[in-house]
Design a protein around this motif. Structure first.
Motif, short mmCIF file in Angstrom:
data_model
loop_
_atom_site.label_atom_id
_atom_site.label_comp_id
_atom_site.label_asym_id
_atom_site.label_seq_id
_atom_site.Cartn_x
_atom_site.Cartn_y
_atom_site.Cartn_z
N LEU A 146 42.54 34.46 42.69
CA LEU A 146 41.98 33.67 41.92
C LEU A 146 41.94 33.19 43.32
N PRO A 147 42.12 31.68 43.95
CA PRO A 147 41.78 30.88 44.61
C PRO A 147 42.58 29.44 43.71
N PRO A 148 43.51 28.97 44.65
CA PRO A 148 44.09 28.41 43.47
C PRO A 148 43.60 26.96 42.50
N SER A 149 42.69 27.17 43.56
CA SER A 149 40.91 26.16 42.21
C SER A 149 40.21 26.02 43.14
N MET A 150 38.92 26.30 42.65
CA MET A 150 37.94 26.17 43.29
C MET A 150 37.31 25.47 44.14
N TYR A 153 31.92 31.49 42.21
CA TYR A 153 32.10 30.26 41.60
C TYR A 153 31.32 31.60 40.29
N LEU A 192 33.77 34.46 38.71
CA LEU A 192 34.99 34.36 38.37
C LEU A 192 34.63 34.91 36.06
N MET A 222 36.53 38.27 35.64
CA MET A 222 37.83 37.95 35.44
C MET A 222 38.04 39.18 34.61
N TYR A 247 44.49 42.22 35.23
CA TYR A 247 45.55 41.09 35.67
C TYR A 247 44.64 40.53 36.25
N ALA A 248 45.52 39.04 36.74
CA ALA A 248 44.73 37.87 37.53
C ALA A 248 45.64 37.29 37.87
N VAL A 249 45.78 37.44 39.06
CA VAL A 249 47.22 36.72 40.13
C VAL A 249 46.27 35.47 40.84
N LYS A 308 54.01 38.47 42.68
CA LYS A 308 53.09 38.68 41.51
C LYS A 308 52.95 40.55 41.65
#
Lengths: 203, 203
Positions: free
Chosen positions: A121-125, A151, A154, A157, A162-164, A175
Motif C-alpha cells: 500500500l502507498p502511505p496514503s492516496m 484507488y 484497493l 486488498m 498480508y498488507a504492508v 515487515k
C-alpha cells in the motif's frame, strides 16, 4: 530439505513494489522470478535477466504446454510467469519473490494456494497522487485515470494474506522479512518436519 | 489506536517457555500477564508481580463473575488468568504475553479466537530428556512420567497457529518477534485502519 516459499508482492501501481523487491533481492535472501515476454528487448535489457524474450510462437507453445503460472496480453504483446524456474528454486529450499500486478496475483492465487500474498500500500492516496505526478510525463487526464484505477484496486486488498504500508522502504522490507520468517513457523509447516525427524530418531 | 495482540506462549514443560517470555519482556515490547492463585506466596514473591495472591473466597467470587480467561485447580489450589488487566493493556495498544500450559491455552483459545497461539518445541525429544534430567531431583519414574507426558503433548501442536523450536533462545525470540510483526500486517488488521483513515481524509 524444507521447501522455499513463493512470496507474491503485489498492489496498485505507484505503491513501490519494485523498490521493495529490489531491496529484498539485494539483501540476498530470495530469488526474483523472471517474466517471459514477446515484446522486443529495450536498450541494455538482457535475455534471462530482465526478461525471457520469446517469439510469439514460442510463447504460444508454452501456453499450450501449461508452462505459465499466469499470463496476460497487454496491447500486442504477451507477458507471463514461467513455472519451471520457480519450482526448481522452491525445491532447492530457496524463497522466490514474484512481483506482479493485482490481476496476475489473483490468477496465481487460483493455482498456488500455498503462496504468501502480500499487498503493498502507498502511505496514503495523497502520497500516491504525488508519486504519480513526480513520475512526470502524465497529462491531467491520464493522471486521473491512473489514480482512480489505483484507488479502486484497493478493493482487492482483502484477497491477500498480508498488507504492508510502504511509508519507508526499509521498514516495509523488514515487515516482509518478518512475514517470511513467521510463515516458516506456521504450524502446518513445522509440524511434519519436526515429527518426521523425531520418528526417524526413535526408529 | 491499534489494539494490542494477545500472544499465547505455550507448549510442553521443559520446552523453555519461561526463558523465552522473560527475554521478550526484557526487550520491553510486551506486557506479561500475571496469574492469580490461591496458594500462599513463597519467600520473596510479591503480590501483583509474581502472582495475584487471593483467598479461596476471592477466587470463587471471580469465577462467579466471569473474571477469568481460564482457570484450573491443581491439587488443593486454584490458578487463573484474570481478564481485566489483559483487556486494559490491549485497549491501550500494548501486546500481552500469556505464558501458559497446553490445557490452559486451549481453554483461552475457546473464548479468544483472535489471539496468536504459539507452541514452543524443545530442539528434540532427546534434548528435552536431558533438560528434565538436568533439573535434577527427579526419580527415574517421575522422569519417565514427565517425559512421556511432554511427548504426548506434541499432539496438541496442530491446535496452534505457530510452532517455534527453541534450539537457541535468541533465535526463538526473534521468530516470535517476527510472528508479532507479521500478525500486525495480516490483511484484516490493516485493511479497516487504512480505509478508515483514507475515508476521513477524503471526507
Amino acid at each position: 530439505m524444507e521447501r522455499g516459499l513463493l512470496i507474491v508482492i503485489s498492489g496498485p501501481s505507484g505503491a513501490g513494489k519494485g523498490t521493495i523487491c529490489k531491496e529484498l533481492i539485494r539483501k540476498g535472501k530470495c530469488w526474483l522470478s523472471i517474466s517471459a515476454t514477446t515484446r522486443s528487448p529495450r536498450e541494455g535489457e538482457v535475455d534471462g535477466e530482465n526478461y525471457y524474450f520469446l517469439s510469439k510462437e514460442e510463447f504460444a507453445d508454452k501456453i499450450k504446454n501449461n508452462e505459465f503460472l499466469e499470463y496476460a496480453q497487454v496491447y500486442n504483446n504477451y507477458y507471463g510467469t514461467p513455472k519451471k524456474n520457480i519450482e526448481e528454486k522452491l525445491d532447492a529450499g530457496i524463497d522466490v519473490i514474484l512481483e506482479i500486478d493485482i490481476q496476475g496475483a489473483l490468477q496465481v492465487k487460483e493455482v498456488w494456494k500455498e503462496g504468501v500474498y502480500i499487498f503493498i500500500l502507498p502511505p496514503s492516496m495523497e502520497e500516491l497522487k504525488k508519486r504519480i505526478i513526480n513520475r512526470g510525463s502524465e497529462t491531467e487526464e491520464s493522471l486521473n485515470t491512473r489514480f482512480n484505477s489505483a484507488y479502486s484496486e484497493l478493493n482487492y486488498m482483502g484477497k491477500y494474506n498480508y498488507a504492508v504500508i510502504n511509508d519507508e522502504v526499509e521498514t516495509a522490507v523488514q515487515k516482509i522479512e518478518s512475514i517470511i520468517m513467521a510463515e516458516k513457523c506456521r504450524v502446518h509447516r513445522v509440524k511434519n518436519n519436526y515429527l518426521n525427524k523425531e520418528a526417524k530418531i526413535n526408529d
